[in-house]
Design an enzyme around this catalytic site. Sequence first.
Site, mmCIF file in Angstrom:
data_model
loop_
_atom_site.group_PDB
_atom_site.id
_atom_site.type_symbol
_atom_site.label_atom_id
_atom_site.label_comp_id
_atom_site.label_asym_id
_atom_site.label_seq_id
_atom_site.Cartn_x
_atom_site.Cartn_y
_atom_site.Cartn_z
ATOM 1 N N MET A 71 0.854 -1.188 0.000
ATOM 2 C CA MET A 71 0.000 0.000 0.000
ATOM 3 C C MET A 71 0.896 1.246 0.000
ATOM 4 S SD MET A 71 -3.393 -0.977 2.088
ATOM 5 C CE MET A 71 -2.779 -0.776 3.743
ATOM 6 N N HIS A 115 9.340 -3.648 3.342
ATOM 7 C CA HIS A 115 8.946 -3.849 1.935
ATOM 8 C C HIS A 115 10.169 -4.146 1.070
ATOM 9 C CE1 HIS A 115 5.669 -1.024 3.325
ATOM 10 N NE2 HIS A 115 4.957 -2.025 2.811
#
Length: 291
Positions: free
Chosen positions: A32, A39
């Site tokens: 997101m 990430h």
Amino acid sequence: MAMNTVEHVTDLRIAVNGAKRSGKTVGLVPTMGALHQGHLSLIERARTECDFVVMSLFVNPTQFTDIEDFEKYPRDPIRDRALAEKAGVSLVFEPGVGDVYVKGFDTVVVARHLSDILEGKSRPGHFQGVATVVTKLINMVGADKAFFGEKDYQQLQVVRRVVEDLNIPVKIVGCPIVREADGLAMSSRNVRLSERQRSAAAILKKALDYAQEIADTGVHDAYALRAWMAQTIEVEAEAKLDYATIVDPDELRDVDTIDSGGIALVAATFGKIRLIDNKVLKPAPGYEVRR
Ligand code: PAF
């Protein structure tokens, strides 16, 4: 090769099919945005296992139960794209809400038991939103593998369940939690903590480590270990405990002992920010599982 960004599913398919035709395996890292080291570690893993890495960047409205949380979710797509490119992402898929939830959209995906417990209790509808969007992203990309952080352990199990139950031809890869120096699990929400809340938040990892330390002394009783974790978190004035529990790693049902191991899951809010963390608990060294 320079990284491209596509917005529409047709362009995504053209790019991915091109990669597949040249024999490349395709990995998906769903995000997101608001990228952090966690990430980047997913991207790195995806690059080691796949030839063509697609990162999706979509703040999915249907998984937010609180409109304020959705609106305040940190967004910085320019920075995210730059980080993705540097990390070696092949293609960013950055759809608009209308590309994902087309006119007349009427279908949902829900893993029933796994969606209603733990996080699902305080965030009704959250895992339905996650399961639906992840199913769509996997199908849109046609990924061979999809990479998820173990920090959101319940999410990972929901995704695994859905993929198995619906025969979706993708391999789900869970990747280890990446932590700050004081142990706090990396999360896009961390930037919204005040300085005091930020330092208090390290208590979650401390409580989890404490549970293992106690288990190492031979205490395998899950009720006792839960109580120790809860007390540790409750002592921290900035933290409002939601749960501190120990469950089996697949169906996330409460266990009585950690004789055969278990996973400890904790959730607490710091001001308005809800944080979660987890740790696999092992029986004391030398303990032999008797069956
Ligand atoms: O973990 C997340 O960031 C999201 O829940 C995901 C998997 C990208 C789905 O929107």
